[in-house]
Scaffold this motif. Sequence first.
Motif, short mmCIF file in Angstrom:
data_model
loop_
_atom_site.label_atom_id
_atom_site.label_comp_id
_atom_site.label_asym_id
_atom_site.label_seq_id
_atom_site.Cartn_x
_atom_site.Cartn_y
_atom_site.Cartn_z
N MET A 15 -3.71 -3.04 -38.24
CA MET A 15 -3.50 -2.05 -38.84
C MET A 15 -4.19 -1.89 -40.32
N ALA A 108 1.14 4.88 -34.97
CA ALA A 108 0.02 3.79 -35.40
C ALA A 108 0.37 2.33 -35.16
N ASP A 111 0.71 1.42 -31.64
CA ASP A 111 -0.74 1.11 -31.09
C ASP A 111 -1.33 -0.27 -31.35
N ARG A 180 -5.59 2.61 -22.01
CA ARG A 180 -6.47 2.38 -23.09
C ARG A 180 -6.30 0.72 -23.47
N MET A 213 -11.42 -3.89 -39.81
CA MET A 213 -10.37 -4.04 -40.64
C MET A 213 -10.26 -5.27 -41.12
N GLN A 229 -8.67 -1.12 -31.02
CA GLN A 229 -8.43 -0.20 -32.10
C GLN A 229 -6.99 -0.36 -32.82
N LEU B 637 -3.21 -0.14 -45.36
CA LEU B 637 -3.06 1.10 -44.26
C LEU B 637 -1.67 1.25 -43.67
N PRO B 638 -0.99 0.14 -43.11
CA PRO B 638 0.39 0.55 -42.85
C PRO B 638 1.30 1.11 -43.55
N ILE B 641 0.41 4.72 -44.29
CA ILE B 641 0.89 5.64 -43.18
C ILE B 641 2.43 5.73 -43.35
N ILE B 679 -10.53 9.57 -26.12
CA ILE B 679 -9.20 9.58 -26.02
C ILE B 679 -8.48 8.98 -27.13
N HIS B 680 -9.11 8.41 -28.15
CA HIS B 680 -8.43 7.73 -29.01
C HIS B 680 -8.16 8.69 -30.15
N ILE B 682 -5.29 7.95 -32.42
CA ILE B 682 -4.37 7.87 -33.76
C ILE B 682 -4.95 7.94 -35.09
N ILE B 686 -3.54 10.12 -38.18
CA ILE B 686 -3.23 9.69 -39.45
C ILE B 686 -3.70 10.72 -40.31
N LEU B 727 -14.28 7.15 -31.57
CA LEU B 727 -13.93 5.90 -32.05
C LEU B 727 -15.20 4.89 -31.14
N ALA B 756 -13.92 4.48 -35.97
CA ALA B 756 -14.41 2.96 -36.07
C ALA B 756 -15.61 2.72 -36.28
#
Lengths: 229, 791
Positions: A15, A108, A111, A180, A213, A229, B637-638, B641, B679-680, B682, B686, B727, B756
């Motif tokens: 993440m 998120a 995921d 996925r 990341m 991802q 990021l976590p 979010i 199809i990604h 997420i 966000i 992505l 990404a």
Amino acid sequence: MTITEIDKAEAYRYMGGRGEPDGEVYRKLCECEKMLLPALTPRYRYEVFDISVTDDGVMLSGGVLLKGKDIISHLDGCERAVVMCVTAGQKADTLIRTLEISDMAAAAMTDCLASAAAEQICEKAEREIFSVVKTKYRTTRFSPGYGDLPLAVQPQLLKLCDAERKIGLHVTDTLLLTPRKSVTAIIGISDKVKSGAADVVSCDNCAARENCMIRKNGGCCGNKKADKQ
Amino acid sequence: MEIKKLINSDDILIFDGGMGTRLQALGMAAGESPERLNLTDPELIERVHTEYIAAGARVITTNTFGANRHKLSRIQSTPDVIISAAVNIAKTAAEKSRADVFVALDIGPIGQLLEPAGTLSFEEAYDIFAEQVKAGEKAGADLIIAETFSDLYEMKALLLAVKENSSLPVICSMSYEESGRTFEGCPPEAQILLCEGLGADALGVNCSLGPNELMPVIEKLCALSHLPVIVQPNAGLPDPLTGKYNVSAADFAAAMIKAAELGAGIMGGCCGTTPEYIEELVKVISGKKRTPREIAPLSAVCSGTNVCIVDRPRIVGERINPTGKKLLKQALKDGDTGYILNQAVEQMSAGADILDVNVGLPDIDEKAVMVRTIKALQGICPLPLQIDSPDPSVLEAALRAYNGKPIVNSVNGEEKSLSAVLPLVKKYGAAVIGLTLDENGIPKTAAERVDIARRIVDRALSLGIPREDIYIDCLTLTASAEQAAAGETLNALNTVKKELGVRTVLGVSNISFGLPKRELVNHIFLALALENGLDLAIINPNSELMSGTVRAFKLLKNIDKNCTEYIEAYSEDAAEKPAEKQVVSVEYAISKGLADTASELTERLITDTEPMEIINEKLIPALDKVGADFERGKIFLPQLILSASAASACFDVIKRELSKSGGGISKGKIVLATVKGDIHDIGKNIVKVLLENYGYTVIDLGRDVDYEAVVDAAIKHDVKLVGLSALMTTTLKSMEETIKLLRAKKPDCKIVVGGAVLTEDYAMKIGADFYSKDAKQTVDVANMVFSEAEN
């Protein structure tokens, strides 16, 4: 195969977190883990092939050419290769989609937890595979999209393992694996003690290099997750 | 003898064994396409057919498992060519044998997951199958067998394609895992409900496992299906190293006797089985008659993964219906599917068993919105749906797009309605609600309503709609206007249930219209209706009192055994004593990502503070601080979010308040989409949350979005900014194409891209105005674009 606990620290890194997750993030990760675990349906398939190096790449005895220089150096010194296909299953995708509606933060996190779980399933699958396939030496996993191995080989890898029929793993026209949270990978094996190097993928030949990341935060995944991802 | 008679005869009908594994054993090269062999080595295929005929197969299956346009494109061929060759080979083998042998056109799954799990649309799947079906019938196949399916939606596409493009009998076989479900999560009950409803001739199971492992699924199919059951297992499981299957021909045959005893009527083999297996099977089966089965009628509906059996009172969630709901009306007008999906998730967690879906508004394209809504709902919500529209053309479009067996809401006693709606119900195998009204309106007395109910039931039965699929609504009138009518409704309900033997349904809320304390009246009326035999209660499940009434009723009637369901629903309330909450500020709650606390505090604030003041003085500064911390690397990021979600919870409170006064807070509209083929989403979502936090109205087009759809939305809403996400390297091409089209058709709008594998350089190369590395930066871009536009 069942997964009973997911590596939350790993998910946190996916993440974009640094250090260990704590506070509300950790509490929520645990909550998401609780939802995700029963939604995981880990499945995998593999086949073993003889390999030969050609001008363009590595030829599998199944009649599939793995193109590129990087796969040649990865499999250097190996006589055979295992092609493996792994999936965490459809239910995890559905769970994430549902969470995207009601709780984006949970979506998120779930995921990334599912990506971590896919990684764990790969590890477990590898252990199971190599309790059956006896070999003196094996490389790490190398997946389409790493280095110059094109994603275009995905449909052929799935076909080699009959993955569509046997584990419900598909690929779209745009070469995305569905469900996925799935992985395809090639592992070189050798009965000689291997002399070649390059059994760890470095950031230099990783497709996710620019935006990774983990790399951005000063880390390196080994060869673990370039297609996640 | 005709093949249809054989499928339904008392004798067990024998199919052949595996084709693919047989070809491998006979030397087919690894990586070779079995379908190509129909052209390059017809003798080999004929040899396999001949072997199976000699072993005793009455039906042989063509070598066309993967002969769809999608898979054949890899070998540069077409279904027409491959299928006609394959059917001819099989027919030649049959004729040469001089036995009475039939040829089944084999159709396997397309090899791509359907939306929403994949990118293949239902309509395209239908086209792909229709092409195969037509080619098979033209080439002279006697029947069609669809096998190894694991997605019920794909099975539906196939069945519709067969029914609408040929007159051949069709057998529908799916593959199950040891869990008793398919890869896609479909249980045997759902297979039965869908296949019977759509007019399959037989159904069953093949591949994946050996006969013994499949026995629990076979048992279920035989116990519940009215149709003949086909069983074609693998020869056990393959050894991972040698590929050899572990069940011998003799053991296979012995296990198949068990399947026959359970009632299976059609038998053959799948992967790993050879002519020897079929020979053994014929030996043990020959002379045996099918085990007679008694199938009890079952009232049930299903989605692709969930079955709802109406053997007890069930809750139908009524919230997805714009009547009297301002926010939903707005969401439908704006094409905001997210809002509707949220309603679904809420009702699902509150205990709904089925969801009613009504999207009727005067000035929208109801058919298009209905189809879009149904597809979106089935992507996230496993509950079966009740399709609610007065317009038969909307009903038909929805019935096509729906994955599973739905309820149609509704038909009534008017001739016009009966003749328009019931044939659709029959064709698509749905259940149906019959309203006890006709051209003369709603009759006053119970007896008259029962008469109309009888008329509806008789008509439905005459069309072949089974009694157990009929749900009669005796209609709730407003008690404050017609006080005696409540009793009539209950009497009618009671009589309909007892005398007509159908299920009943009632929307109860109308009873209290115009009265104070409506819930009080509603839940008592609901209890009375349940006592009089109500099966489907159309209510607001989010109302504790209403869903609680249904739960308590089931407990008191000894339906909810051991009070399990009741305790499960409420035990958390008892167990979870809320810890003393620290008194904190909204800003603090947002910075720590505490959504519940943040939303509670906003509730409190809004009683004495202006909404805009809360936004500008508290929420935005809190978000700015979080954003700054994120940019400085103090948080990641976590945490960002979580904070954004907490702020969202505050905005929800404020929006609700503002909608009461009719005000809005939008700073401007932005279209967001994950590009075609990807199809990604997420990351895109966000971004959406954060943009909304900053007051932008986001028109979220979802994922795998056509180029044109992005452009259309941008033009329709006249937006200044479009955000695109991709992505994978493989979908960057779609991003470029979308940008090109936007430039051509809506040149005044700016484009921001992210994802990404994207880089700033690449973003500029494909013609975007901005590259955004994360959600925070997208907000900065939006602020810039919209402030420039103002100046």
